[in-house]
Design a protein around this motif. Sequence first.
Motif, PDB file in Angstrom:
ATOM      1  N   LEU A 241      13.510  -1.845   1.511  1.00  0.00           N
ATOM      2  CA  LEU A 241      12.404  -1.065   2.063  1.00  0.00           C
ATOM      3  C   LEU A 241      11.711  -1.880   3.160  1.00  0.00           C
ATOM      4  N   ASP A 242      11.454  -1.230   4.271  1.00  0.00           N
ATOM      5  CA  ASP A 242      10.759  -1.885   5.380  1.00  0.00           C
ATOM      6  C   ASP A 242       9.259  -1.864   5.075  1.00  0.00           C
ATOM      7  N   GLU A 243       8.819  -2.813   4.290  1.00  0.00           N
ATOM      8  CA  GLU A 243       7.410  -2.860   3.872  1.00  0.00           C
ATOM      9  C   GLU A 243       6.491  -3.138   5.057  1.00  0.00           C
ATOM     10  N   GLU A 244       6.967  -3.957   5.966  1.00  0.00           N
ATOM     11  CA  GLU A 244       6.138  -4.403   7.076  1.00  0.00           C
ATOM     12  C   GLU A 244       5.641  -3.232   7.932  1.00  0.00           C
ATOM     13  N   THR A 245       6.553  -2.335   8.273  1.00  0.00           N
ATOM     14  CA  THR A 245       6.173  -1.197   9.131  1.00  0.00           C
ATOM     15  C   THR A 245       5.143  -0.316   8.430  1.00  0.00           C
ATOM     16  N   ILE A 246       5.334  -0.133   7.123  1.00  0.00           N
ATOM     17  CA  ILE A 246       4.402   0.717   6.357  1.00  0.00           C
ATOM     18  C   ILE A 246       3.029   0.044   6.281  1.00  0.00           C
ATOM     19  N   ILE A 247       3.021  -1.237   5.940  1.00  0.00           N
ATOM     20  CA  ILE A 247       1.741  -1.946   5.785  1.00  0.00           C
ATOM     21  C   ILE A 247       0.987  -1.999   7.122  1.00  0.00           C
ATOM     22  N   LYS A 248       1.733  -2.251   8.182  1.00  0.00           N
ATOM     23  CA  LYS A 248       1.125  -2.320   9.510  1.00  0.00           C
ATOM     24  C   LYS A 248       0.419  -1.000   9.842  1.00  0.00           C
ATOM     25  N   VAL A 250      -0.698   1.258   7.665  1.00  0.00           N
ATOM     26  CA  VAL A 250      -1.851   1.487   6.782  1.00  0.00           C
ATOM     27  C   VAL A 250      -3.035   0.612   7.207  1.00  0.00           C
ATOM     28  N   LEU A 251      -2.724  -0.594   7.694  1.00  0.00           N
ATOM     29  CA  LEU A 251      -3.803  -1.456   8.199  1.00  0.00           C
ATOM     30  C   LEU A 251      -4.534  -0.774   9.356  1.00  0.00           C
ATOM     31  N   LYS A 252      -3.784   0.016  10.117  1.00  0.00           N
ATOM     32  CA  LYS A 252      -4.372   0.721  11.266  1.00  0.00           C
ATOM     33  C   LYS A 252      -5.154   1.953  10.814  1.00  0.00           C
ATOM     34  N   THR A 253      -4.564   2.763   9.919  1.00  0.00           N
ATOM     35  CA  THR A 253      -5.179   4.061   9.571  1.00  0.00           C
ATOM     36  C   THR A 253      -6.103   3.979   8.357  1.00  0.00           C
ATOM     37  N   ARG A 254      -5.916   2.969   7.520  1.00  0.00           N
ATOM     38  CA  ARG A 254      -6.738   2.728   6.323  1.00  0.00           C
ATOM     39  C   ARG A 254      -6.590   3.788   5.234  1.00  0.00           C
ATOM     40  N   ARG A 255      -5.639   4.689   5.410  1.00  0.00           N
ATOM     41  CA  ARG A 255      -5.395   5.684   4.367  1.00  0.00           C
ATOM     42  C   ARG A 255      -3.887   5.921   4.269  1.00  0.00           C
ATOM     43  N   ALA A 256      -3.407   6.076   3.030  1.00  0.00           N
ATOM     44  CA  ALA A 256      -1.962   6.287   2.874  1.00  0.00           C
ATOM     45  C   ALA A 256      -1.653   7.362   1.849  1.00  0.00           C
ATOM     46  N   LEU A 257      -0.743   8.247   2.246  1.00  0.00           N
ATOM     47  CA  LEU A 257      -0.224   9.292   1.351  1.00  0.00           C
ATOM     48  C   LEU A 257       1.300   9.173   1.357  1.00  0.00           C
ATOM     49  N   VAL A 258       1.892   9.236   0.166  1.00  0.00           N
ATOM     50  CA  VAL A 258       3.355   9.166   0.072  1.00  0.00           C
ATOM     51  C   VAL A 258       3.868  10.526  -0.388  1.00  0.00           C
ATOM     52  N   VAL A 259       4.842  11.070   0.355  1.00  0.00           N
ATOM     53  CA  VAL A 259       5.347  12.413   0.035  1.00  0.00           C
ATOM     54  C   VAL A 259       6.851  12.367  -0.222  1.00  0.00           C
ATOM     55  N   THR A 260       7.241  12.756  -1.422  1.00  0.00           N
ATOM     56  CA  THR A 260       8.666  12.846  -1.755  1.00  0.00           C
ATOM     57  C   THR A 260       8.945  14.200  -2.386  1.00  0.00           C
ATOM     58  N   GLU A 271       6.657   3.617  -6.234  1.00  0.00           N
ATOM     59  CA  GLU A 271       7.010   2.266  -5.778  1.00  0.00           C
ATOM     60  C   GLU A 271       6.357   1.985  -4.427  1.00  0.00           C
ATOM     61  N   ILE A 272       6.447   2.949  -3.520  1.00  0.00           N
ATOM     62  CA  ILE A 272       5.865   2.750  -2.186  1.00  0.00           C
ATOM     63  C   ILE A 272       4.344   2.640  -2.303  1.00  0.00           C
ATOM     64  N   ALA A 273       3.737   3.508  -3.129  1.00  0.00           N
ATOM     65  CA  ALA A 273       2.284   3.496  -3.282  1.00  0.00           C
ATOM     66  C   ALA A 273       1.799   2.165  -3.860  1.00  0.00           C
TER      67      ALA A 273
END
Lengths: 327, 329
Positions: A241-248, A250-260, A271-273
């Motif tokens: 999993l490319d964690e870096e791109t996701i974290i980067k 979220v650091l910008k938007t400060r909010r995260a939603l995971v949709v599967t 796992e992603i959350a």
Amino acid sequence: MREITYAESVREAMSQVMRADEDVFILGEDIGIYGGAFGVTNGMLDEFGPERVRTTPISEAAITGCAIGAAMTGMRPILELQFSDFITIATDQIVNQAAKLRYMYGGKASVPVVIRTPAGSGAGLAAQHSQSLEAWMAHIPGLKVIQPSTPSDAKGLLKAAIEDNNPVMFYEHKLLYGMKGDVAEDSYTIPIGVADVKKEGTDLTVVATSIMVHKTLEAAEELGKENIHIEVIDPRTLVPLDEETIIKSVLKTRRALVVTEAVKRGGYGAEIASMIGESEAFDFLDAPVSRLGGVDTPMPYNPTLEKMAVPQVGDIVQKVREMLNRA
Amino acid sequence: MTGKKTKGSQDITPEKKVEMLEQMIVIRHFEQKVEQMFMQGKIHGTMHLCTGQEATAVGAIGALEAKDKITSTHRGHGHCIAKGSDIGRMLAELLAKETGYCKGKGGSMHIADLDLGNLGANGIVAGGHPLATGAALTSKMKKLGYVVICFFGDGASNEGSFHESLNLAAVWDLPVIFFCENNEYAMSGPIKEMINIEHISQRASSYGMPGVTINGSDVLEVYEATKEAAERARSGQGPTLIEAKTYRFKGHSRADARKYRTREEEKEWITKKDPIALFKKSLIDEGVLSEEKAQAIEDQVQSFVEKAQGFAENSPEPSPESLQEDVYA
């Protein structure tokens, strides 16, 4: 650049590699004259012949293990498993054999096999032909897991998967097979383990997989009219999993939603959350990391119920509004 | 359905026969050493001894060429030795040492030596059938001319992957030999209660391949049957199912009280059908071997196994860094 479908791009990736490498072949149920249950291998029998486009008996355990045994001894097989639900029958060979042989044998074996398999609901095929079981395989050390969402990603990632020296699970989505997109004609790879920002935004990050990427992009259109700009990230590969791109993001938007699409409970979205929750982005979060996923039920046949069982565009729009206190 | 009696195995030289006996004795001594070290607490985990089954491993693999391959089972030490594995590295693996075949990360049930064509032991019953079928497919597609033996026990013949693989290998005429070591018990389950036919080899007819039941205590009979199957396989005529009747002299694994069989039955096999005693006697009767030479082999093997133990015990433990090595290529 020309437009071709997702199915055509999967076929093109296989055909181009098979033209260049004699060790690559495909096996699976009804993949010859029938062209596979979803027509993905249409015409390949004519070009490559029955030795390299091998139609098998309906024996998922044997054909999966056969592909693994061939991979261990110098071939690079592509196995088409007719529906991803049938992994249940092949699980010993994937989980206990392919994933572990290298480690248990002290690093001596390599198992360059790709298991391509259509997943997901929406085709009216009910409980035994509509599941999204990728979390099972993502749980197993030794496997790589890919879920391409566009024709172009499918082509480049499939080539990378075939060239990889590890067992790779390649989940195609049956509703995406007919989807068209720009795909380069030449043979190319997209590295495994690199996420793609499908749409840039500032207000909230949505990490979506497979067909949910498209539903999220539709939701983004609607939200845009409300001046809400979401960033859409497609991990493309679950393992690694490319964690870096996701974290980067979220650091910008400060909010995260995971949709599967997969059932939310115990799914890869969790796992992603939790990866986001354990990262440096935690301190910057303005809302709890949230998930949308399938409901706790086998997939129903009725089309209305079937849609209700997995996240739809409206659900994503609503969830994003809630997370931004704009509901 | 029962195998024809061996015709004296004229094509085996006296040297080869003595070599086969020697290998059987190595297996016997190796297993004795493993059991002893297990009892002393030097080996942890578990082990499945093949004492009493030496003739199936040595007879079958003796009929192969060096380029041929095998897949093995949880009871696989004999197969490894017959395929030429180094017993020092095998013992090192059982002791979980870095010099072991699997760098100490596989243990008894997972010894593999790909360079020698040993595609590995397998902890899953009938886990090797599909793999052997695939290795045979490589041989066919790349025209490599090798044959694969898939070893398995009687219990495995009730697994789905056994049936699926036999069918697949038959419809594709693959060069594979399905070799059943029927030792009468699937762990504690008597095979007579687990199948409703007399011979496991009868199952071959369902898949359109020859099936034969042979005396697994007679190493030359095993050799002959395997040779014939290997020739069929190599000439493109597809797979064969061989069922060799044998017996494990010890329990299933550690701590097996063997309540499912009688001491009388064990004694019957051990005193009358010990493959090593039978073969040694026949070689002495034939004049191929003397009592003195037989004793010399025993002594030689004894010191060979002691040396292996020394190597294994003096080997280093795997490094902590190796924990996450070799998960991916």
